[in-house]
Design a protein around this motif. Structure first.
Motif, mmCIF file in Angstrom:
data_model
loop_
_atom_site.group_PDB
_atom_site.id
_atom_site.type_symbol
_atom_site.label_atom_id
_atom_site.label_comp_id
_atom_site.label_asym_id
_atom_site.label_seq_id
_atom_site.Cartn_x
_atom_site.Cartn_y
_atom_site.Cartn_z
ATOM 1 N N SER A 43 -1.116 10.964 -5.088
ATOM 2 C CA SER A 43 -2.250 10.034 -5.045
ATOM 3 C C SER A 43 -3.196 10.267 -6.210
ATOM 4 C CB SER A 43 -3.004 10.175 -3.725
ATOM 5 O OG SER A 43 -2.212 9.703 -2.656
ATOM 6 N N TRP A 72 3.368 8.612 3.357
ATOM 7 C CA TRP A 72 2.662 8.286 2.116
ATOM 8 C C TRP A 72 3.488 7.296 1.292
ATOM 9 C CZ3 TRP A 72 4.039 8.565 -2.944
ATOM 10 C CH2 TRP A 72 3.027 8.326 -3.872
ATOM 11 N N TRP A 75 3.455 3.727 2.910
ATOM 12 C CA TRP A 75 2.181 3.022 2.768
ATOM 13 C C TRP A 75 1.843 2.692 1.317
ATOM 14 C CZ3 TRP A 75 0.737 0.439 6.662
ATOM 15 C CH2 TRP A 75 1.004 0.896 7.939
ATOM 16 N N ASN A 76 2.436 3.411 0.386
ATOM 17 C CA ASN A 76 2.197 3.144 -1.033
ATOM 18 C C ASN A 76 3.338 2.370 -1.687
ATOM 19 O OD1 ASN A 76 -0.419 4.568 -1.969
ATOM 20 N ND2 ASN A 76 0.561 6.000 -0.547
#
Length: 163
Positions: A43, A72, A75-76
């Motif tokens: 991130s 992660w 969702w990304n």
């Protein structure tokens, strides 16, 4: 990668390399890494580069097969591409990079602390990215190549992770 401090305590070194530019985006020493740690580092890189790649190639370490990193990635909208077990050629760019880190940095120092290890790794990373010419990049440094190849604009390319 693994290393040992002067006290005998084991540490791990996490590397993140951009396949296209050969830039080392993350070089971090810690006692251990969890999937949440990896997601946090990814991130951070995404924020500094204003984008994430579509695909990240990883090995089969527990920090990469974790639920936290899987969530992660979902969702990304990033696909995790797992290398085949016992096939280092699947991730040859980062394997070569890790060999350079080990040969030129880790084996040259006997770290007294985790903080010292991180400071030395940061210095090595800066030299690798900004000073050292790479034959595969027309003898430019990764930072210079990244700036000229994209006309100064970052274009996400696959990342490779190894721990």
């Amino acid at each position: 990668m693994h290393d040992v401090l002067a006290s005998g305590q084991k540490i791990r070194v996490f590397t993140l390399v951009d396949v296209h530019t050969r830039e080392c985006l993350t070089l971090r020493a810690q006692r251990s890494f969890r999937g949440a740690d990896v997601a946090s580092m990814l991130s951070e890189v995404g924020k500094t580069r204003d984008a994430l790649p579509d695909v990240i190639q990883v090995d089969n370490g527990t920090e990469f097969t974790s639920t936290a990193l899987d969530h992660w990635a979902y969702w990304n909208r990033v696909q995790l591409d797992f290398s085949r077990p016992a096939n280092p050629v699947d991730n040859c760019i980062v394997e070569a990079f890790n060999g350079s880190v080990r040969c030129e940095c880790l084996t040259q120092h006997w770290f007294a602390s985790l903080t010292e290890a991180q400071l030395v790794l940061c210095e090595w990373q800066d030299d690798y990215n900004t000073v050292r010419p790479h034959q595969s990049l027309a003898n430019e440094s990764p930072t210079t190549y990244a700036a000229t190849a994209a006309g100064g604009h970052f274009t996400p390319s696959p990342l490779r992770l190894k721990n």
